[in-house]
Design an enzyme around this catalytic site. Structure first.
Site, PDB file in Angstrom:
ATOM      1  N   HIS A 364      23.692 -28.654 -18.185  1.00  0.00           N
ATOM      2  CA  HIS A 364      22.615 -29.588 -18.483  1.00  0.00           C
ATOM      3  C   HIS A 364      22.311 -30.498 -17.300  1.00  0.00           C
ATOM      4  O   HIS A 364      21.201 -31.001 -17.172  1.00  0.00           O
ATOM      5  CB  HIS A 364      22.914 -30.365 -19.760  1.00  0.00           C
ATOM      6  CG  HIS A 364      22.602 -29.545 -20.967  1.00  0.00           C
ATOM      7  ND1 HIS A 364      23.564 -28.840 -21.644  1.00  0.00           N
ATOM      8  CD2 HIS A 364      21.425 -29.238 -21.553  1.00  0.00           C
ATOM      9  CE1 HIS A 364      22.980 -28.170 -22.619  1.00  0.00           C
ATOM     10  NE2 HIS A 364      21.693 -28.390 -22.590  1.00  0.00           N
ATOM     11  N   CYS A 677      11.502 -21.061 -24.408  1.00  0.00           N
ATOM     12  CA  CYS A 677      11.580 -22.311 -23.646  1.00  0.00           C
ATOM     13  C   CYS A 677      12.849 -22.437 -22.808  1.00  0.00           C
ATOM     14  O   CYS A 677      13.145 -23.516 -22.315  1.00  0.00           O
ATOM     15  CB  CYS A 677      11.423 -23.520 -24.555  1.00  0.00           C
ATOM     16  SG  CYS A 677      12.742 -23.712 -25.731  1.00  0.00           S
TER      17      CYS A 677
END
Ligand code: PEP
Ligand code: MG
Length: 746
Positions: A364, A677
């Site tokens: 992330h 996505c």
């Protein structure tokens, strides 16, 4: 040979210091040092071998071997006894060198006359610098005391090397941390950046390795260790109810901070003439060398704890190492071993580029870097030891290389490259307002991923048709405490205002795995990526989810609203989440708040299980978005944060594409809108293939929209689809080579 006592050792260090303080130039200094050591240790030979490059050691100074062989005799890492000492970072002590394992005879040195050999690695904090050797005619094993004394000397030589003491006229050594270095790595976010190094954890430099007054140094060490112990105890007290993992680390810290062996070794180093900080660093260097060899994960972790503790101690002793944000250069390139998404967000857009020694493309932190459009190179070995604060640095996020202290030719070539990229971006502006329509007339919907307010201006500049994924957790990660509902309302309102009627898909809080909120009690899970995360947390702790849903509805304030739930693994989870939406809607109605004009509720397909959900699920869900980052890691059972396994599996692997194709077909049967996505949607070749197999909406970082659109506009998707199917039919593992061939022939 004279046995080395503590006072003799101190005397030797005292003489070394004089050499250091003297006027002599690099080579002369090194010659004096070898002479001094041989004299003081009563050995016939003392030689210093230093690294020329990563693989080659060179005899740089000697007392006792043929002087002509200085700068001539070279050996590869691992070759001969000297090469072995360097390679394994371990002492070799043998009375009969010619019969020792690995011995290699170097005739030019005349060393055949010497029987005994003692080689000590010269290393500094895991960085291999060279080897210090003493040899004698007499066949004898050197005493433990002599080994110890020489280790202390090697430590001082390492510090002197770091400080550039052997650099200068007739230099034995090129200066450390001054030469241009090219370091390879892996691209995690494209782009080119130029700036100056900002070390996330600055390195401490020991400028005074030798001390006169051992009593004073002992006192300094004891005071610092006491301060460290008190600090660790305080941290332990504060964490009693917290994370078990953190407690374990702190307890290990305490164990080391109270460890008699550790203290004793440092006290002995001081008694032999090292300063307190040099003694700490010597222990740290040896622990790091061991770390490189230990396979056992538990032991490695403990050594890493010890390393961290030593860093704290060094910071206390030297007063160095804590950052002052005011010193951040105007064009900082962040260098770190690794960094979490929260820390990275704190730096925010002030960074020009990021280079991580470890890190991973799928983490992330990488996603945050992408969201911030900051070029990121991961897996760049040695960057934290090579780079110094303020160094000039260029990050090539196309090739995945880092130029540290680049020379002029690299600088100008690199600047040309940046200028060319800017031109390419300009080209994309010319197609910004055009639809992404392929040569065979297919229209692909290109939307963008976002998560920060700063992303929103990109909605217009990129030509995105909306926001396909708004990662709401990023707003939670940047704070020190849980945001209030009113703050969230204001924030979502601003997002919707900025979107000016374009659709924004708000993904509800996706925390857990590597996204840990600093103010939420962490959970102790063996596999966080497969653990309590995203919707699982949302459903078990509905308070936060309800607050977020309420905030979204109030922010919509009569406008259309789109909500998406992350990480749905089975139909029931979607139903339960959907029920929460209905309940919240009802409550808002009762409270008299305006309701959204329309409300769409969708799910992310991030686990293979959801692709096989009953048809009823596909009928009920209002839209689906494939979270390719997670879906791929679970499909291939390959951690998205573990580069070693992640990169084995291509997104264009036919099995993965077949799974996506099945999802496309199931959505088509029930008329369920589908988008993709994950990060792959923003990679032009991957995006093309996804569109070719029928994914109608691609959500990507804003900077990718131009390149993806431009390629789509030049492609016939029907033809490409055939290329993909043919490759699969031929049994190829990935369709990439076939697709690349097709594109080349366009
Ligand atoms: C994904 O998993 O593909 C995704 C878009 O979600 P995230 O990367 O935030 O986990
Ligand atoms: Mg995900």
């Amino acid at each position: 040979m004279v046995e080395s006592t503590e006072s003799e050792s101190r005397k030797l260090l005292g003489r070394l210091r004089e050499v250091m303080a003297g006027e002599s130039a690099g080579q002369e200094r090194l010659d004096e040092i070898t002479h001094l050591i041989a004299d003081s240790m009563g050995t016939e030979v003392c030689s210093v071998y230093l690294f020329r490059d990563d693989e080659t050691l060179e005899l740089c100074a000697t007392e006792g071997l043929n002087v002509e062989s200085v700068h001539q005799t070279r050996m590869r890492l691992g070759e001969g006894l000297v090469g072995r000492v360097a390679k394994f970072g371990k002492v070799v002590n043998t009375p009969d060198a010619p019969s020792a394992k690995g011995f290699r005879y170097m005739p030019e040195t005349g060393e055949e006359r010497f029987s005994s050999f003692l080689g000590i690695p010269i290393q500094r904090l895991g960085e291999k610098l060279g080897v210090l050797v003493v040899q004698s005619r007499e066949a004898r094993e050197y005493s433990a005391d002599a080994v110890y004394a020489l280790e202390v000397v090697a430590m001082v030589i390492a510090e002197m090397t770091e400080l550039g003491a052997f650099v200068g006229e007739g230099a034995a050594l090129s200066p450390l941390h001054q030469q241009p270095v090219l370091l390879p790595g892996t691209v995690a976010q494209e782009g080119a950046a130029e700036g100056h190094v900002w070390l996330h954890e600055p390195r401490v430099v020991v400028t005074n390795p030798i001390a006169d007054d051992p009593h004073r140094e002992l006192e300094r060490l004891n005071e610092a260790v006491e301060q460290l112990r008190v600090g660790v105890d305080k941290m332990l007290e504060m964490s009693q109810n917290g994370d078990k993992e953190q407690l374990k680390v702190l307890e290990a810290y305490r164990m080391f901070a109270n460890s008699k062996g550790w203290m004793k070794r440092m006290e002995e180093d001081i008694a032999r003439g090292l300063s307190a900080e040099a003694a700490v660093e010597k222990e740290q260097s040896q622990a790091r060398a061991r770390m490189g060899q230990v396979q056992d994960a538990y032991l490695r972790e403990r050594l890493a704890d010890l390393d961290d503790l030593s860093n704290r101690l060094l910071r206390i002793l030297t007063g160095q190492g804590s950052h002052n944000a005011a010193d951040l250069p105007a064009d900082p390139i962040l260098i770190a071993r690794n960094i979490g998404p929260g820390d990275l967000l704190e730096y925010g857009r002030s960074l020009r580029g990021i280079v991580l020694e470890e890190g991973s493309v799928g983490s992330h932190a990488a996603i945050v870097a992408r969201a911030l459009a900051i070029p990121l190179v991961v897996n760049s070995a040695r960057i934290t030891t090579e780079a110094l604060n303020g160094d000039h640095i260029m990050v090539d996020g196309e090739q995945g290389v880092v130029h540290l202290r680049p020379d002029d030719s690299v600088v100008s070539a690199f600047r040309d490259k940046i200028a060319m990229q800017a031109k390419a971006q300009e080209r994309y502006t010319s197609i910004r307002e055009k639809p992404a329509e392929t040569l065979d007339g297919k229209r692909v919907n290109l939307v963008m991923n976002a998560g920060l307010m700063a992303d929103l201006p990109s909605l217009n500049s990129s030509g995105a048709e909306g926001v396909g994924l708004f990662r709401t957790e990023l707003q939670f990660l940047v704070r020190n405490q849980m945001p209030k509902r009113s703050e969230l309302v204001a924030l979502y309102e601003r997002v919707l205002d900025a979107a000016e009627g374009k659709r924004v898909v708000f993904r509800t809080l996706d925390i857990g795995s590597d996204k840990v909120l600093p103010y939420m009690k962490p959970t102790d899970e063996p596999n966080p990526a497969l653990g309590w995360r995203a919707i699982r947390v949302g459903l078990d702790k509905p308070g936060i989810m309800r607050m977020q849903l309420q905030a979204l509805m109030r922010a919509a304030n009569g406008r259309p609203l789109t909500v998406m739930f992350p990480f749905v693994a089975q139909f029931e989870e979607y139903r339960a989440a959907r029920a929460e939406v209905e309940k919240t809607l009802e409550r808002e109605r009762i409270l008299g708040h305006p309701l959204p004009e329309t409300l769409e509720v969708g799910a992310m397909l991030e686990t293979p299980s959801l692709a096989f959900a009953p048809r009823k699920f596909f009928e009920e869900v209002e839209f689906l978005s494939i979270g390719g980052n997670d879906l791929k890691q679970f499909f291939f059972a390959a951690d998205r944060e573990n580069e070693r396994v992640r990169k084995r599996y291509d997104t264009l692997n036919v099995s993965f594409l077949s799974l996506i194709e099945q999802i496309v077909e199931r959505c088509a049967e029930t008329d369920t809108p589908l988008s993709f996505c994950g990060e792959d949607a923003g990679r032009p070749i991957e995006a093309l293939c996804l569109a070719a197999i029928g994914v109608g909406t691609l959500s990507m970082r804003p900077a990718s929209i131009g390149p993806v659109k431009s390629l789509l506009m030049r492609t016939n998707l029907d033809d490409l689809r055939k290329v993909i199917f043919d490759a699969r039919h031929r049994g190829e593992q990935s369709v990439r080579p076939a697709v690349m061939r097709y594109l080349r022939d366009l």
